[in-house]
Design a protein around this motif. Structure first.
Motif, PDB file in Angstrom:
ATOM      1  N   GLU A 282    -109.088  12.570   2.359  1.00  0.00           N
ATOM      2  CA  GLU A 282    -107.714  13.074   2.257  1.00  0.00           C
ATOM      3  C   GLU A 282    -107.679  14.588   2.423  1.00  0.00           C
ATOM      4  OE1 GLU A 282    -106.195  11.416  -1.360  1.00  0.00           O
ATOM      5  OE2 GLU A 282    -105.809   9.466  -0.443  1.00  0.00           O
ATOM      6  N   ASN A 283    -108.753  15.284   2.028  1.00  0.00           N
ATOM      7  CA  ASN A 283    -108.867  16.714   2.352  1.00  0.00           C
ATOM      8  C   ASN A 283    -108.852  16.917   3.862  1.00  0.00           C
ATOM      9  OD1 ASN A 283    -111.107  16.781  -0.328  1.00  0.00           O
ATOM     10  ND2 ASN A 283    -109.310  18.107  -0.319  1.00  0.00           N
ATOM     11  N   LYS A 284    -109.600  16.072   4.586  1.00  0.00           N
ATOM     12  CA  LYS A 284    -109.698  16.227   6.035  1.00  0.00           C
ATOM     13  C   LYS A 284    -108.369  15.929   6.720  1.00  0.00           C
ATOM     14  CE  LYS A 284    -114.014  17.082   5.407  1.00  0.00           C
ATOM     15  NZ  LYS A 284    -114.443  18.515   5.334  1.00  0.00           N
ATOM     16  N   ILE A 285    -107.634  14.935   6.202  1.00  0.00           N
ATOM     17  CA  ILE A 285    -106.328  14.632   6.781  1.00  0.00           C
ATOM     18  C   ILE A 285    -105.338  15.749   6.476  1.00  0.00           C
ATOM     19  CG2 ILE A 285    -104.382  13.014   6.731  1.00  0.00           C
ATOM     20  CD1 ILE A 285    -106.466  10.799   6.207  1.00  0.00           C
ATOM     21  N   ALA A 286    -105.430  16.327   5.272  1.00  0.00           N
ATOM     22  CA  ALA A 286    -104.588  17.480   4.936  1.00  0.00           C
ATOM     23  C   ALA A 286    -104.927  18.669   5.844  1.00  0.00           C
ATOM     24  CB  ALA A 286    -104.767  17.859   3.469  1.00  0.00           C
ATOM     25  N   ASP A 287    -106.216  18.862   6.149  1.00  0.00           N
ATOM     26  CA  ASP A 287    -106.618  19.918   7.087  1.00  0.00           C
ATOM     27  C   ASP A 287    -105.966  19.700   8.450  1.00  0.00           C
ATOM     28  OD1 ASP A 287    -108.254  21.130   5.208  1.00  0.00           O
ATOM     29  OD2 ASP A 287    -110.089  20.174   5.928  1.00  0.00           O
ATOM     30  N   LEU A 288    -105.983  18.452   8.907  1.00  0.00           N
ATOM     31  CA  LEU A 288    -105.384  18.126  10.205  1.00  0.00           C
ATOM     32  C   LEU A 288    -103.884  18.402  10.192  1.00  0.00           C
ATOM     33  CD1 LEU A 288    -105.703  16.860  13.040  1.00  0.00           C
ATOM     34  CD2 LEU A 288    -105.329  14.621  11.967  1.00  0.00           C
ATOM     35  N   LEU A 289    -103.222  18.006   9.123  1.00  0.00           N
ATOM     36  CA  LEU A 289    -101.783  18.252   8.997  1.00  0.00           C
ATOM     37  C   LEU A 289    -101.499  19.750   8.997  1.00  0.00           C
ATOM     38  CD1 LEU A 289     -98.866  17.336   8.497  1.00  0.00           C
ATOM     39  CD2 LEU A 289     -99.433  17.129   6.061  1.00  0.00           C
ATOM     40  N   SER A 290    -102.311  20.507   8.272  1.00  0.00           N
ATOM     41  CA  SER A 290    -102.152  21.958   8.228  1.00  0.00           C
ATOM     42  C   SER A 290    -102.261  22.568   9.623  1.00  0.00           C
ATOM     43  CB  SER A 290    -103.221  22.561   7.300  1.00  0.00           C
ATOM     44  OG  SER A 290    -103.256  23.962   7.389  1.00  0.00           O
ATOM     45  N   GLN A 291    -103.231  22.090  10.402  1.00  0.00           N
ATOM     46  CA  GLN A 291    -103.421  22.601  11.760  1.00  0.00           C
ATOM     47  C   GLN A 291    -102.224  22.276  12.645  1.00  0.00           C
ATOM     48  OE1 GLN A 291    -107.102  20.893  13.132  1.00  0.00           O
ATOM     49  NE2 GLN A 291    -108.240  21.624  11.337  1.00  0.00           N
ATOM     50  N   LYS A 292    -101.739  21.045  12.553  1.00  0.00           N
ATOM     51  CA  LYS A 292    -100.651  20.616  13.418  1.00  0.00           C
ATOM     52  C   LYS A 292     -99.329  21.311  13.070  1.00  0.00           C
ATOM     53  CE  LYS A 292    -103.222  17.872  15.792  1.00  0.00           C
ATOM     54  NZ  LYS A 292    -103.543  18.175  17.212  1.00  0.00           N
ATOM     55  N   LEU A 293     -99.138  21.613  11.785  1.00  0.00           N
ATOM     56  CA  LEU A 293     -97.925  22.316  11.375  1.00  0.00           C
ATOM     57  C   LEU A 293     -98.071  23.833  11.486  1.00  0.00           C
ATOM     58  CD1 LEU A 293     -96.846  20.328   8.163  1.00  0.00           C
ATOM     59  CD2 LEU A 293     -96.030  20.051  10.512  1.00  0.00           C
ATOM     60  N   ASN A 294     -99.307  24.274  11.776  1.00  0.00           N
ATOM     61  CA  ASN A 294     -99.602  25.704  11.868  1.00  0.00           C
ATOM     62  C   ASN A 294     -99.229  26.425  10.566  1.00  0.00           C
ATOM     63  OD1 ASN A 294    -100.616  27.989  13.179  1.00  0.00           O
ATOM     64  ND2 ASN A 294     -98.595  28.565  13.982  1.00  0.00           N
ATOM     65  N   LEU A 295     -99.635  25.817   9.454  1.00  0.00           N
ATOM     66  CA  LEU A 295     -99.367  26.382   8.137  1.00  0.00           C
ATOM     67  C   LEU A 295    -100.664  26.473   7.347  1.00  0.00           C
ATOM     68  CD1 LEU A 295     -96.174  24.389   7.018  1.00  0.00           C
ATOM     69  CD2 LEU A 295     -96.266  26.784   7.765  1.00  0.00           C
ATOM     70  N   PRO A 296    -100.850  27.528   6.554  1.00  0.00           N
ATOM     71  CA  PRO A 296    -102.023  27.584   5.681  1.00  0.00           C
ATOM     72  C   PRO A 296    -101.941  26.506   4.603  1.00  0.00           C
ATOM     73  CG  PRO A 296    -100.522  29.393   5.188  1.00  0.00           C
ATOM     74  CD  PRO A 296    -100.002  28.734   6.435  1.00  0.00           C
ATOM     75  N   LEU A 297    -103.096  25.980   4.222  1.00  0.00           N
ATOM     76  CA  LEU A 297    -103.173  24.893   3.253  1.00  0.00           C
ATOM     77  C   LEU A 297    -103.412  25.464   1.862  1.00  0.00           C
ATOM     78  CD1 LEU A 297    -103.332  21.859   2.615  1.00  0.00           C
ATOM     79  CD2 LEU A 297    -105.738  21.922   3.327  1.00  0.00           C
TER      80      LEU A 297
END
Length: 273
Positions: free
Chosen positions: A51-66
């Motif tokens: 779930e950390n890795k999926i959150a990382d992917l979401l962060s990248q796609k939204l161009n937002l810091p996690l």
């Protein structure tokens, strides 16, 4: 009729304000995630869970810091996280689970039966199987499989494992796997993502079979979503778009962690699906 028209007009007038209000609930400057700091294979503070890795992917796609807020997944988790607006998303919520608003599912899995490869229980895919009679089966206390073990007359010889523990110091799943390897128990039942992950790390080869053939309640198959606050429909649509556009990559991450993924027909999914 006048009352109906008036109600429609009020709704139309109020709609822009309501949309703005909902939108304002989500902090658009960062991706704020609430998660358990010690809950592998899902999350930990080192960012090692799937779930950390999926959150990382979401962060990248939204161009937002996690940005994480860490809180143990125990009683009061929702109230102290999403409820207090300390974050805007919780990874890994069962579809239909109150009190969150669920996104579309991003995976489906099931509770699994784990036994030794090459043993006489290999391939057992239902708790109704006669080969389980008189066997010692591990089960996490208070979880749905316990009801099915009782229904099939298997509870008297079952070995219970704790549901609520401090995962920094105790891991019931790892203990269950060790007990299967040592012969302390003949088989064990774990939630698919947990069972698949720890079985893959086992010193001995283990058979992991999703329990998709069980009849009646409680169900053994679940769809997993992202959890957000009720009413945040714009945020839900944005997350649904992310899931749709990135499902192959999400599946790849899940399969790397040994998650037993199921398709709509409850058949196992491979890397190409």
């Amino acid at each position: 009729m006048v009352g109906g028209v008036a109600a429609i007009l009020v709704a139309l007038i109020a709609a822009p304000s309501a949309r703005a209000q909902v939108s304002d609930l989500v902090d658009r400057s960062t991706l704020r995630v609430c998660a358990d700091p010690a809950n592998m294979p899902f999350t930990n503070e080192k960012g090692e869970g799937f779930e950390n890795k999926i959150a990382d992917l979401l962060s990248q796609k939204l161009n937002l810091p996690l940005d994480y807020t860490w809180f143990p997944q125990a009683t009061g988790f929702y109230r102290k996280t999403l409820g207090e607006k300390r974050c805007d998303i919780v990874m890994g919520y069962v579809a239909g689970g109150d009190p969150v608003l669920n996104t579309n599912p991003y995976y489906k899995s099931a509770w699994v039966l784990i036994s030794k490869k090459g043993g006489d229980l290999e391939g057992v895919d239902s708790l109704e199987d006669i080969r389980l009679k008189g066997r010692h089966i591990g089960v996490v206390a208070g979880t749905p499989p316990g009801d099915l073990l009782a229904r099939n007359g298997l509870m008297s010889m079952a070995k219970p494992y704790s549901l609520t523990v401090d995962r920094r110091f105790d891991s019931p799943a790892e203990q269950m796997i060790a007990d299967i390897n040592s012969g302390e128990i003949d088989a064990g039942i774990l939630w698919g993502p947990i069972g698949g992950y720890y079985a893959r790390r086992s010193e001995a080869a283990l058979d992991v079979v999703p329990l998709v053939k069980e009849r009646g309640d409680p169900q053994m198959v679940y769809r997993i979503t992202l959890g957000i606050r009720p009413g945040e429909l714009n945020w839900k649509h944005q997350l649904n778009d992310f899931i749709t556009a990135n499902q192959p990559e999400i599946n790849r991450i899940l399969l790397e962690y040994g998650v037993p993924l199921l398709d709509e027909a409850n058949q196992p999914m491979g890397a190409g699906k």
